[in-house]
Design an enzyme around this catalytic site. Structure first.
Site, PDB file in Angstrom:
ATOM      1  N   CYS A 115      93.197 -31.956 -98.939  1.00  0.00           N
ATOM      2  CA  CYS A 115      92.166 -32.030 -97.895  1.00  0.00           C
ATOM      3  C   CYS A 115      92.152 -30.825 -96.950  1.00  0.00           C
ATOM      4  O   CYS A 115      91.188 -30.654 -96.202  1.00  0.00           O
ATOM      5  CB  CYS A 115      92.328 -33.321 -97.102  1.00  0.00           C
ATOM      6  SG  CYS A 115      92.094 -34.792 -98.119  1.00  0.00           S
ATOM      7  N   HIS A 255      88.543 -32.497 -90.815  1.00  0.00           N
ATOM      8  CA  HIS A 255      88.504 -33.214 -92.079  1.00  0.00           C
ATOM      9  C   HIS A 255      88.069 -34.652 -91.818  1.00  0.00           C
ATOM     10  O   HIS A 255      88.567 -35.312 -90.902  1.00  0.00           O
ATOM     11  CB  HIS A 255      89.879 -33.184 -92.730  1.00  0.00           C
ATOM     12  CG  HIS A 255      90.044 -34.163 -93.842  1.00  0.00           C
ATOM     13  ND1 HIS A 255      89.184 -34.209 -94.917  1.00  0.00           N
ATOM     14  CD2 HIS A 255      90.966 -35.159 -94.039  1.00  0.00           C
ATOM     15  CE1 HIS A 255      89.566 -35.178 -95.737  1.00  0.00           C
ATOM     16  NE2 HIS A 255      90.638 -35.769 -95.226  1.00  0.00           N
ATOM     17  N   ASN A 285      85.240 -40.059 -97.342  1.00  0.00           N
ATOM     18  CA  ASN A 285      86.222 -38.976 -97.364  1.00  0.00           C
ATOM     19  C   ASN A 285      86.058 -38.229 -98.684  1.00  0.00           C
ATOM     20  O   ASN A 285      86.385 -38.743 -99.747  1.00  0.00           O
ATOM     21  CB  ASN A 285      87.626 -39.570 -97.235  1.00  0.00           C
ATOM     22  CG  ASN A 285      88.726 -38.525 -97.239  1.00  0.00           C
ATOM     23  OD1 ASN A 285      88.530 -37.392 -97.675  1.00  0.00           O
ATOM     24  ND2 ASN A 285      89.902 -38.912 -96.773  1.00  0.00           N
TER      25      ASN A 285
END
Length: 332
Positions: A115, A255, A285
């Site tokens: 990520c 993020h 996500n």
């Protein structure tokens, strides 16, 4: 002649067409739509079509960025693809994207920092443009998590989704462009996020498939603790080194791990002046693609004004962190 630095010239993104709401996922995960929204603030997310892979999503995002920049694919000197869900272990996904774009003058490679990968890609692109003035670097992040989720595990299956986004990095006139980047790794937490089987440590076999060891796993509570402790320190180091106070930031693009976590993080950081950009409610996500998807969303909506200070922060598997501060340039 003005002094030049490296900066972002254009952005682009691509989200698959299939939209998956909480009602559909709740039944598969043995929970309720209300639980999903309360725990994640996600309302819907996108899944790739059966014939779409990471390189397909990345190519579409790249085309949108090239179109915004007004440059041809053969003007790109480097292609960096951040992904932890590539088309296959080999060849690099970046080479597949190069072929489909017709960017035959570009050198290509992948990176996997999960990520935080897009920020690491930006750091590499900045270095390349600094080393080779005039170079143009296409930084892509693309993920297809829907293929490695255990849909009986509500901790992960309701969070992760598919998508891709891009940024083109090249020369801009100072004081625009990247101010600095702060990267960090905490390898002692490597076991908290990952896919256990399929590599050289535990090759694929009937036994690993039967045991579900090819599914993505994450210890959410421990990862949240890591984010709340380490991200503020990472940003503090960046602020101290640049001499730019976090109070001066206009836009915060983190993020998009979990909507509830983002709210807690923004409150702890005290970025009172900054607008915290959120897309996790719409797209879930998307791993390393979540930051550039959100960046492109803000850019195309006209929220990023010429000269604005933009703070980007990625965090996740590895465990890894990466933050960068830049002064936004609105380029023709």
């Amino acid at each position: 002649m003005p002094e030049l630095s490296a900066g972002i010239l254009a952005t682009g993104s691509y989200l698959p067409k299939e939209e998956v709401g909480n009602d559909e996922l709740a039944e598969r995960a043995g929970t309720t739509p209300e639980w999903i929204e309360r725990k994640t603030q996600i309302l819907t997310r996108r899944y790739a079509a059966p014939d779409e892979a990471v390189s397909d999503l990345a190519t579409r995002a790249a085309e949108n960025a090239l179109d915004q920049a007004g440059i041809a694919a053969d003007e790109i000197d480097y292609i960096i693809v951040s992904t932890s869900t590539g088309d296959s272990p080999s060849p690099p996904t970046a080479n597949l994207v190069q072929d489909r774009l017709g960017a035959h003058n570009a050198a290509c490679f992948d990176l996997n920092v999960v990520c935080a990968g897009f920020v690491y890609g930006l750091a590499l692109a900045r270095s390349l443009v600094t080393l080779y003035p005039g170079a143009k670097v296409l930084v892509l992040a693309s993920e297809v998590y829907s293929r490695i989720l255990d849909f009986s595990d509500r901790r992960t299956s309701v969070l992760f989704a598919d998508g891709a986004a891009a940024a083109i990095v090249g020369q801009v006139a100072r004081p625009y462009g990247f101010i600095d980047v702060e990267l960090a790794s905490r390898g002692e937490g490597h076991h908290l996020i990952g896919v256990e089987a399929g590599g050289s440590r535990k090759p694929s076999s009937h036994a690993t498939v039967d045991a579900g060891e090819h599914f993505f796993r994450m210890e959410g509570r421990a990862v949240s603790d890591f984010v709340m402790e380490e991200v503020p320190l990472n940003l503090e180091r960046l602020s101290d080194r640049t001499g730019v106070s976090l109070d001066a930031v206009d836009h915060f693009i983190p993020h998009q791990g979990n909507g509830v976590l983002l709210g807690k993080l923004a409150a702890k950081l005290g970025l009172e002046r900054a607008r915290t950009h959120v897309t996790v409610d719409r797209y879930g996500n998307v791993g390393s693609a979540s930051i550039p998807v959100t960046l492109d969303d803000a850019n195309r909506a006209g929220h990023l004004k010429d000269g604005d200070l933009v703070l980007i922060s990625g965090f996740g598997g590895g465990l890894s962190l990466g933050s960068c501060l830049l002064r936004w340039a609105v380029t023709p």
